[in-house]
Motif scaffolding. Structure first.
Motif, PDB file in Angstrom:
ATOM      1  N   ASN A  94       0.809  -1.229   0.000  1.00 26.15           N
ATOM      2  CA  ASN A  94       0.000   0.000   0.000  1.00 26.15           C
ATOM      3  C   ASN A  94       0.837   1.271   0.000  1.00 26.15           C
ATOM      4  O   ASN A  94       0.340   2.327  -0.380  1.00 26.15           O
ATOM      5  N   ASP A 151      -0.568   0.235  -6.232  1.00 23.98           N
ATOM      6  CA  ASP A 151      -1.705   0.029  -7.135  1.00 23.98           C
ATOM      7  C   ASP A 151      -1.554   0.708  -8.492  1.00 23.98           C
ATOM      8  O   ASP A 151      -2.475   0.636  -9.313  1.00 23.98           O
ATOM      9  N   PRO A 165      -5.586  -4.411   0.215  1.00 23.54           N
ATOM     10  CA  PRO A 165      -5.917  -3.056  -0.261  1.00 23.54           C
ATOM     11  C   PRO A 165      -7.015  -2.415   0.563  1.00 23.54           C
ATOM     12  O   PRO A 165      -7.922  -3.089   1.053  1.00 23.54           O
ATOM     13  N   ASP A 210      -9.802  -2.667  -5.666  1.00 25.10           N
ATOM     14  CA  ASP A 210      -8.400  -2.905  -5.992  1.00 25.10           C
ATOM     15  C   ASP A 210      -8.010  -4.362  -5.761  1.00 25.10           C
ATOM     16  O   ASP A 210      -7.085  -4.859  -6.407  1.00 25.10           O
TER      17      ASP A 210
END
Length: 461
Positions: free
Chosen positions: A254, A304, A324, A329
């Motif tokens: 992340n 991402d 996520p 996602d």
């Protein structure tokens, strides 16, 4: 349906054959007859189902049926995408499918040579594929215009909203010919209310096509979830990499800092890996992607920015090192494996923070992610430890009070709490007009005495 059954121009059919496509995917089978008939289409399908080929085939067919008139070299078709990597991917597919069509195809995106792309636009291009930011930049400089656009494609429209591109998108769309004077195609993994509002505003009564099954994730992706504490995640990851024998693996995180953490430790423990994140230089990102696609790089760590649109064959495993925060996602991440009918494995690690996102993910994908419990022998504890990278503070601009090294002085030059009471300030030392003035002393400026008016001039003596 086979592509040979469609009434396609020979150059397009030749490109399809050389690419190796024979049968239409469900989204292609439903959208191509509509698009080839000149109708506007809003298509919804899972990632990796052939949306890119669908709109490229329709677009090339339209341009071949209406040859360019005159010497105008302005773009005839515009394809908008949210990320640089997706733009590069679409351009590669366009060059392959349109190899024999004779069109000039130009990708426009940030992070690479500014003047090179600018000059390419000046020379002229039939098909322009780009991200909104740089397209607007050149548009405002009048490097090109959009008055000759005959076909518009918006890819990953839902992502445009999520990434805050909607204002830029509207800026571009309002500078195109009227919606009924061009063909419009919109593709997205989700056709929610926001996306359809955009479709109805800028498209000509689009036909909505949805081939998304009840399950949001592909059937040939094996999903596994392990619960592990934050301290256990890396030992478990090493154990999984050794046990599974992962040939080509994408590991999603992340944050950039988490990516650096994994990069240092995986490489130190014999697992070559590189990181792709938003602030990695674009040329470096493309080189990493190329090495990963060719098999030179076995592990790619990514935020991402790499979760959508990228078609990389042979990805055997996707690992969500961090679950996520956005449920959508999750679907896009695990969609990087098991593409075009292949099989793949998606492994997720849920720590104390990630567990909070799990409920929303399972609600979105409409099923529970199968949980497995890691045995003690799956954790690797004898790995090489690497010190965490120190946090790098951004340099502070001049004149800001009390921040950064060597910058403890306020804007007006007053002494701050970091200075000793008796020390002179540079401003004061330079301002003192009296030679030999004591340390820390500043000569006070005397006021001029007012001149008294002589008696008898309007005032009493």
């Amino acid at each position: 349906m086979k592509f040979s059954e469609l009434n396609l121009p020979e150059p397009v059919q030749q490109g399809i054959t050389e690419t190796g496509f024979t049968d239409c995917t469900p989204i292609q089978e439903q959208t191509l007859p509509l698009a080839l008939a000149g109708k506007d289409v809003a298509g919804q399908a899972q990632t990796g189902t052939g949306k890119t080929a669908a709109f490229l085939i329709a677009l090339f067919t339209k341009l071949l049926q209406t040859p360019r008139e005159g010497k105008d070299r302005q773009p005839r078709a515009l394809i908008l995408a949210p990320t640089r990597e997706l733009v590069v991917q679409i351009e590669a597919d366009a060059q392959a499918l349109g190899k024999h069509a004779g069109f000039s195809i130009q990708a426009i995106y940030g992070g690479v040579d500014y003047m090179l792309q600018k000059n390419a636009l000046k020379e002229g291009a039939d098909v322009v594929i780009g991200t909104p930011g740089r397209l607007i930049d050149y548009l405002k400089q009048k490097v090109y215009n959009l008055k000759s656009v005959e076909a518009l494609v918006i890819d990953e429209a839902d992502r445009m909203f999520d990434m805050g591109f909607i204002a830029d998108l509207r800026f571009i769309l309002r500078r195109l010919p009227p919606y009924d004077a061009r063909q419009n195609m919109l593709f997205s993994a989700t056709l929610n209310q926001r996306v359809m509002e955009l479709a109805y505003e800028f498209m000509n009564a689009p036909t909505k096509v949805s081939v998304t099954p009840e399950k949001m994730t592909a059937d040939n992706v094996e999903q596994i979830l392990y619960h592990a504490s934050r301290k256990e995640k890396f030992p478990l990851l090493l154990g999984l990499l050794r046990k599974e024998g992962m040939e080509r693996t994408m590991i999603f995180i992340n944050t950039k800092r988490e990516g650096e953490f994994l990069y240092d430790r995986l490489n130190a423990n014999g697992f070559p890996a590189k990181v792709i994140s938003g602030d990695v230089e674009q040329r470096k990102r493309l080189k990493i992607l190329e090495d990963f696609k060719s098999g030179k790089l076995p592990i790619m760590i990514a935020t991402d920015v790499a979760s959508r649109g990228l078609h990389i064959e042979g990805v055997s495993h996707v690992i969500n090192y961090d679950l996520p925060q956005d449920a959508e996602d999750y679907v896009h991440r695990i969609g990087r494996t098991a593409r075009a009918g292949a099989e793949g494995k998606a492994i997720s690690l849920a720590d104390e923070d990630g567990a909070f996102y799990l409920e929303a993910i399972e609600e979105y994908i409409k099923h529970k992610v199968p949980v497995e419990w890691a045995e003690d022998d799956m954790f690797v504890h004898d790995y090489i430890r690497v010190k965490a990278r120190p946090r790098v503070e951004k340099p502070v601009g001049k004149g800001k009070p009390g921040q950064g090294r060597g910058n403890d002085r306020g804007r007006s030059g007053e002494r701050t709490r970091h200075e000793k009471k008796g020390s002179p300030t540079p401003a004061a030392a330079q301002a003192s007009p009296v030679a030999g003035a004591g340390e820390g002393e500043v000569k006070k400026k005397r006021r001029r005495p007012r001149k008294k008016k002589p008696a008898g001039e309007g005032t009493p003596a």
